[in-house]
Scaffold this motif. Sequence first.
Motif, PDB file in Angstrom:
ATOM      1  N   ALA A 143       0.835  -1.206   0.000  1.00  0.00           N
ATOM      2  CA  ALA A 143       0.000   0.000   0.000  1.00  0.00           C
ATOM      3  C   ALA A 143       0.866   1.252   0.000  1.00  0.00           C
ATOM      4  O   ALA A 143       0.550   2.238  -0.681  1.00  0.00           O
ATOM      5  CB  ALA A 143      -0.931  -0.007   1.213  1.00  0.00           C
ATOM      6  N   ILE A 144       1.962   1.215   0.736  1.00  0.00           N
ATOM      7  CA  ILE A 144       2.891   2.351   0.763  1.00  0.00           C
ATOM      8  C   ILE A 144       3.506   2.563  -0.611  1.00  0.00           C
ATOM      9  O   ILE A 144       3.659   3.706  -1.084  1.00  0.00           O
ATOM     10  CB  ILE A 144       3.987   2.134   1.818  1.00  0.00           C
ATOM     11  CG1 ILE A 144       3.392   2.161   3.229  1.00  0.00           C
ATOM     12  CG2 ILE A 144       5.096   3.166   1.676  1.00  0.00           C
ATOM     13  CD1 ILE A 144       2.801   3.483   3.640  1.00  0.00           C
ATOM     14  N   ARG A 145       3.847   1.488  -1.293  1.00  0.00           N
ATOM     15  CA  ARG A 145       4.414   1.597  -2.637  1.00  0.00           C
ATOM     16  C   ARG A 145       3.419   2.253  -3.598  1.00  0.00           C
ATOM     17  O   ARG A 145       3.793   3.104  -4.409  1.00  0.00           O
ATOM     18  CB  ARG A 145       4.820   0.213  -3.151  1.00  0.00           C
ATOM     19  CG  ARG A 145       6.041  -0.374  -2.455  1.00  0.00           C
ATOM     20  CD  ARG A 145       6.278  -1.823  -2.881  1.00  0.00           C
ATOM     21  NE  ARG A 145       6.538  -1.933  -4.310  1.00  0.00           N
ATOM     22  CZ  ARG A 145       7.738  -1.822  -4.866  1.00  0.00           C
ATOM     23  NH1 ARG A 145       8.797  -1.588  -4.109  1.00  0.00           N
ATOM     24  NH2 ARG A 145       7.897  -1.949  -6.171  1.00  0.00           N
ATOM     25  N   ARG A 146       2.160   1.862  -3.499  1.00  0.00           N
ATOM     26  CA  ARG A 146       1.138   2.483  -4.360  1.00  0.00           C
ATOM     27  C   ARG A 146       0.990   3.962  -4.027  1.00  0.00           C
ATOM     28  O   ARG A 146       0.833   4.801  -4.931  1.00  0.00           O
ATOM     29  CB  ARG A 146      -0.206   1.761  -4.183  1.00  0.00           C
ATOM     30  CG  ARG A 146      -0.232   0.357  -4.778  1.00  0.00           C
ATOM     31  CD  ARG A 146      -1.649  -0.186  -4.841  1.00  0.00           C
ATOM     32  NE  ARG A 146      -2.230  -0.351  -3.515  1.00  0.00           N
ATOM     33  CZ  ARG A 146      -2.123  -1.455  -2.782  1.00  0.00           C
ATOM     34  NH1 ARG A 146      -1.409  -2.492  -3.237  1.00  0.00           N
ATOM     35  NH2 ARG A 146      -2.695  -1.556  -1.597  1.00  0.00           N
ATOM     36  N   TYR A 147       1.043   4.283  -2.736  1.00  0.00           N
ATOM     37  CA  TYR A 147       0.912   5.681  -2.319  1.00  0.00           C
ATOM     38  C   TYR A 147       2.065   6.515  -2.852  1.00  0.00           C
ATOM     39  O   TYR A 147       1.872   7.651  -3.307  1.00  0.00           O
ATOM     40  CB  TYR A 147       0.863   5.754  -0.793  1.00  0.00           C
ATOM     41  CG  TYR A 147       0.801   7.149  -0.236  1.00  0.00           C
ATOM     42  CD1 TYR A 147      -0.330   7.942  -0.436  1.00  0.00           C
ATOM     43  CD2 TYR A 147       1.865   7.691   0.481  1.00  0.00           C
ATOM     44  CE1 TYR A 147      -0.401   9.226   0.066  1.00  0.00           C
ATOM     45  CE2 TYR A 147       1.809   8.969   0.988  1.00  0.00           C
ATOM     46  CZ  TYR A 147       0.670   9.736   0.778  1.00  0.00           C
ATOM     47  OH  TYR A 147       0.605  11.011   1.271  1.00  0.00           O
ATOM     48  N   VAL A 148       3.270   5.959  -2.823  1.00  0.00           N
ATOM     49  CA  VAL A 148       4.447   6.670  -3.352  1.00  0.00           C
ATOM     50  C   VAL A 148       4.267   6.973  -4.833  1.00  0.00           C
ATOM     51  O   VAL A 148       4.546   8.084  -5.298  1.00  0.00           O
ATOM     52  CB  VAL A 148       5.720   5.833  -3.112  1.00  0.00           C
ATOM     53  CG1 VAL A 148       6.887   6.352  -3.957  1.00  0.00           C
ATOM     54  CG2 VAL A 148       6.092   5.860  -1.636  1.00  0.00           C
ATOM     55  N   ALA A 149       3.797   5.985  -5.584  1.00  0.00           N
ATOM     56  CA  ALA A 149       3.575   6.192  -7.015  1.00  0.00           C
ATOM     57  C   ALA A 149       2.530   7.280  -7.256  1.00  0.00           C
ATOM     58  O   ALA A 149       2.706   8.141  -8.131  1.00  0.00           O
ATOM     59  CB  ALA A 149       3.134   4.878  -7.662  1.00  0.00           C
TER      60      ALA A 149
END
Length: 241
Positions: A143-149
């Motif tokens: 979820a953090i990776r998606r938020y970063v993108a």
Amino acid sequence: MLSHLRRIFQENLVGLYLYGSLTAGDFEPESSDIDLLAVTKSTIVPEEFDALRAMHQDFARANPEWEDRIDAVYVPVTILRTFRSEKGPFAVISPGEPLHMRDEALRDWLQNWYVVREGGVALFGPPAKLIIPLITQDEFVQAIRRYVAELAERVRGDQPRKSQAYIILSMCRALHVHREGEQASKRQAALWAQKELPEWSRLIQSALTWRQAWREEQVDHAATSAETVRFVNFVRDEILT
């Protein structure tokens, strides 16, 4: 606020949970937000929404130092328990946004639910772990990776320093999760990132300063925008590639 919410929702209020910097021991009275999750038995009806909006307006008038610093989500328990497959409606008030209703996928809020479940404090009602289903660490990291993108896609070169500070510190937190596997407060993550990324230390320290002086208006917001965008792109590449 809890006493007002109990009067507004009465038996419809299941629980109220505090999370964020105040529970992480890194609360800054002059700049930190108050992060709350309120859980209701059923969908908020118009009468409750109107009373809730009036309550937030009255609270801001009575406590001007907290105006635009309340970040609260009001979610029905049935939707929260099935957040991976269900969507709203739910109510939200956050810095820069008045109280409003949303009708969207709650799985997009997974990182919030994870933080509440793992470190939130129940101000009213049962422990959050009895309401929010288990979320694995891997789900949280993804979820953090998606938020970063998403954050990298949204960042622009014309944002005020308050927004730049939020973005820089959010990217520091994301990088901390990526490398250390756990969540940290914005300040904790910033101090950690200054050691990990010495070439960006000055910008990160500036973000901490801007966060404290967020009401200051006589500044050249554009002067630091390009460097902020470069930092976001740098951290994005570190995490996603």
